[in-house]
Design a protein around this motif. Structure first.
Motif, PDB file in Angstrom:
ATOM      1  N   ILE A   1     136.647  71.686  12.154  1.00  0.00           N
ATOM      2  CA  ILE A   1     137.195  70.790  13.155  1.00  0.00           C
ATOM      3  C   ILE A   1     138.733  70.916  13.215  1.00  0.00           C
ATOM      4  O   ILE A   1     139.327  70.777  14.270  1.00  0.00           O
ATOM      5  N   TYR A   2     139.369  71.199  12.067  1.00  0.00           N
ATOM      6  CA  TYR A   2     140.826  71.373  12.052  1.00  0.00           C
ATOM      7  C   TYR A   2     141.220  72.611  12.844  1.00  0.00           C
ATOM      8  O   TYR A   2     142.191  72.584  13.601  1.00  0.00           O
ATOM      9  N   ASN A   3     140.455  73.673  12.672  1.00  0.00           N
ATOM     10  CA  ASN A   3     140.743  74.892  13.431  1.00  0.00           C
ATOM     11  C   ASN A   3     140.512  74.684  14.922  1.00  0.00           C
ATOM     12  O   ASN A   3     141.224  75.247  15.754  1.00  0.00           O
ATOM     13  N   GLN A   4     139.507  73.882  15.274  1.00  0.00           N
ATOM     14  CA  GLN A   4     139.256  73.579  16.684  1.00  0.00           C
ATOM     15  C   GLN A   4     140.406  72.770  17.280  1.00  0.00           C
ATOM     16  O   GLN A   4     140.809  73.006  18.422  1.00  0.00           O
ATOM     17  N   ALA A   5     140.943  71.830  16.508  1.00  0.00           N
ATOM     18  CA  ALA A   5     142.086  71.044  16.990  1.00  0.00           C
ATOM     19  C   ALA A   5     143.292  71.949  17.219  1.00  0.00           C
ATOM     20  O   ALA A   5     143.993  71.829  18.231  1.00  0.00           O
TER      21      ALA A   5
ATOM     22  N   GLY B   1     150.529  59.265  12.789  1.00  0.00           N
ATOM     23  CA  GLY B   1     149.155  58.936  12.435  1.00  0.00           C
ATOM     24  C   GLY B   1     149.032  57.504  11.985  1.00  0.00           C
ATOM     25  O   GLY B   1     149.911  56.978  11.311  1.00  0.00           O
ATOM     26  N   PHE B   2     147.935  56.890  12.369  1.00  0.00           N
ATOM     27  CA  PHE B   2     147.637  55.519  11.968  1.00  0.00           C
ATOM     28  C   PHE B   2     146.423  55.528  11.047  1.00  0.00           C
ATOM     29  O   PHE B   2     145.364  56.022  11.420  1.00  0.00           O
ATOM     30  N   ASN B   3     146.591  54.998   9.827  1.00  0.00           N
ATOM     31  CA  ASN B   3     145.533  54.994   8.812  1.00  0.00           C
ATOM     32  C   ASN B   3     144.907  56.385   8.680  1.00  0.00           C
ATOM     33  O   ASN B   3     143.698  56.566   8.802  1.00  0.00           O
ATOM     34  N   SER B   4     145.758  57.352   8.416  1.00  0.00           N
ATOM     35  CA  SER B   4     145.371  58.768   8.376  1.00  0.00           C
ATOM     36  C   SER B   4     144.470  59.097   7.200  1.00  0.00           C
ATOM     37  O   SER B   4     144.731  58.671   6.075  1.00  0.00           O
ATOM     38  N   LEU B   5     143.442  59.886   7.455  1.00  0.00           N
ATOM     39  CA  LEU B   5     142.678  60.471   6.363  1.00  0.00           C
ATOM     40  C   LEU B   5     143.524  61.574   5.746  1.00  0.00           C
ATOM     41  O   LEU B   5     144.251  62.285   6.440  1.00  0.00           O
ATOM     42  N   ALA B   6     143.412  61.719   4.448  1.00  0.00           N
ATOM     43  CA  ALA B   6     144.214  62.704   3.720  1.00  0.00           C
ATOM     44  C   ALA B   6     143.748  64.126   4.020  1.00  0.00           C
ATOM     45  O   ALA B   6     142.586  64.364   4.328  1.00  0.00           O
ATOM     46  N   LEU B   7     144.692  65.053   3.905  1.00  0.00           N
ATOM     47  CA  LEU B   7     144.382  66.477   4.020  1.00  0.00           C
ATOM     48  C   LEU B   7     143.903  66.975   2.662  1.00  0.00           C
ATOM     49  O   LEU B   7     144.582  66.779   1.647  1.00  0.00           O
TER      50      LEU B   7
ATOM     51  N   ILE C   1     140.595  60.091  11.303  1.00  0.00           N
ATOM     52  CA  ILE C   1     140.462  61.557  11.281  1.00  0.00           C
ATOM     53  C   ILE C   1     141.308  62.195  12.374  1.00  0.00           C
ATOM     54  O   ILE C   1     141.830  63.296  12.208  1.00  0.00           O
ATOM     55  N   GLY C   2     141.495  61.497  13.498  1.00  0.00           N
ATOM     56  CA  GLY C   2     142.375  62.008  14.548  1.00  0.00           C
ATOM     57  C   GLY C   2     143.805  62.157  14.048  1.00  0.00           C
ATOM     58  O   GLY C   2     144.508  63.100  14.418  1.00  0.00           O
TER      59      GLY C   2
END
Length: 114
Positions: free
Chosen positions: A1-5, A48-54, A30-31
């Motif tokens: 999904i990261y590569n798609q973004a 980012g708001f309430n970002s999921l970690a990388l 996740i966005g």
């Protein structure tokens, strides 16, 4: 999904409308993680708001130099004690593991709590 973004971002950047424009990516959860990833790889702004970690694999794709410069590009805004983005005490565990050479999930850039 990261590569798609990233592929979507690169495709949009081919459009003449976006040339010479100031681009800021924005996302939640996740966005926000996707926005951070693309921003770090291409050195553009993201919020980012309430970002999921990388995770460690994604961090490797971004590269050490880009992670080191994250404060220039990425801003995270989190609600205090939000489990995915500001889990209590995780910074101490992260420091210990990082000292031992273990890469842990993380958000890179400026971080503000509300």
């Amino acid at each position: 999904i990261y590569n798609q973004a990233e592929a979507l971002f690169l495709e949009l950047m081919k459009d003449p409308f976006f040339r010479n424009k100031s681009i800021t990516l924005v996302g939640h959860s996740i966005g926000a993680s996707l926005a951070s990833y693309v921003a770090l790889k291409h050195q553009i702004k993201a919020v980012g708001f309430n970002s999921l970690a990388l995770g460690a694999g994604i961090q490797n794709e971004v590269g050490e130099d880009n992670l080191f410069q994250a404060d220039r590009y990425v801003t995270h805004i989190s609600v205090a004690y939000d489990a995915p983005s500001d889990f209590p005490g995780v910074q101490y565990i992260d420091r210990c593991l990082s000292f031992a050479g273990v890469r842990t999930p993380g958000n890179f850039g400026r971080h503000y709590l509300i």
